[in-house]
Enzyme design. Sequence first.
Site, short mmCIF file in Angstrom:
data_model
loop_
_atom_site.label_atom_id
_atom_site.label_comp_id
_atom_site.label_asym_id
_atom_site.label_seq_id
_atom_site.Cartn_x
_atom_site.Cartn_y
_atom_site.Cartn_z
N TYR A 74 -54.26 16.20 -129.91
CA TYR A 74 -53.83 16.01 -131.54
C TYR A 74 -54.72 14.78 -132.06
O TYR A 74 -55.25 14.95 -133.06
CB TYR A 74 -52.40 15.88 -131.50
CG TYR A 74 -52.06 15.21 -132.66
CD1 TYR A 74 -52.24 16.04 -133.99
CD2 TYR A 74 -51.37 13.81 -132.75
CE1 TYR A 74 -51.73 15.54 -135.15
CE2 TYR A 74 -51.21 13.21 -133.81
CZ TYR A 74 -51.40 14.10 -135.17
OH TYR A 74 -50.68 13.49 -136.23
N HIS B 202 -38.81 14.04 -133.16
CA HIS B 202 -38.83 12.85 -133.65
C HIS B 202 -37.42 12.05 -133.41
O HIS B 202 -36.27 12.68 -133.41
CB HIS B 202 -38.98 12.63 -135.22
CG HIS B 202 -40.51 12.97 -135.34
ND1 HIS B 202 -40.91 13.53 -136.57
CD2 HIS B 202 -41.55 13.26 -134.64
CE1 HIS B 202 -42.32 13.53 -136.43
NE2 HIS B 202 -42.72 13.80 -135.39
N LEU B 203 -37.36 10.82 -132.95
CA LEU B 203 -36.29 9.98 -132.61
C LEU B 203 -35.35 9.97 -133.57
O LEU B 203 -34.12 10.46 -133.36
CB LEU B 203 -36.81 8.78 -131.97
CG LEU B 203 -35.46 7.85 -131.49
CD1 LEU B 203 -34.83 8.24 -130.43
CD2 LEU B 203 -36.13 6.39 -131.32
#
Length: 333
Positions: free
Chosen positions: A141, A189-190
Amino acid sequence: MIAVIGGAGYIGSHTVKYLIEQEEQVVVFDKLSTGHREFVPLNIPFIEGDLGNQDNLDNLFKSYPEIHTVIHFAAFANVGESVNHPAKYYQNNVVNTIRLLDTMIKYKVKNIVFSSTCATYGEPLFLPLTEDHPQNPINPYGKTKLMIEQTMEDYSVAYGLKYAALRYFNAAGASEDATIGEWHEPETHLIPLVLDVAIGRREYISVYGSDFDTPDGTCIRDYIHVIDLADAHYKAMNYLIEVNQNLKLNLGNGEGFTVLEIIHEVEKVTGKSIEKKIVDRRAGDPARLIGSSRKAEELIGWTPQYKLEQIIETAWGWHKEQFGKIINVPLSQ
């Protein structure tokens, strides 16, 4: 007119909303593989198209010859998936973006604001990260984003392309009116994962490692509100138009928060107790990842406006609007 590629996605849709508020003319181009059509206002021109399809790209620029700038968000962005399926990432993030650049040159559109990432730096040699930190990405990525940064530099020399490569850290938050927000399937995502626990969609949050060299043993990350990111894209676009010089900028808050601090702040904002489980570290997770945005402040006059509490408050507002009715969480809570 501004063409927002990937304008139905998370950061793209917030940028479209912000540009409209600045009274800019916008057209959205998105293949809706991960984006949401309902995130784009119905009165905004929308083309469902694929960067991999040359006819779709020609249709965009032929239909809207007044396009002067492209803001490019369309990319696959799951680090783990990029390791397991690199071909998917090189094809979409590199080959398709080069096709976009070639089409821009064909139609004499010379300005592009590119959604890059701090993942181009790799393992940090010093903190906070500055734009002159060596770029040595450790996953496909990050490599795809760096390749496009390098490609744009070459296109600038050869064809007069003007570009802004915006390397940002952890995007978070949602629109203040809770009409759009962070909605990934699956979510990685957190902050939205912790909010899933708060709203009852998950039983607990996994904390990857508690023995890092940080105040509480959990990883430290830099979080930036999605509206601050939208503002940065707008300011970078104006810089390209007015100054006619390329940009490579970090976008972050310049301060970090541990995983446990994020969980605590979610508990404070939501009034909910968050169940958590400590699990093994993930391979390649640095203990700290914080960026300096001093150059963005100096060159385009950008500084982040949203603090962590506001980031989580807006994210919670969206989360309740999107998922609260399903599990009977009061929207006014």
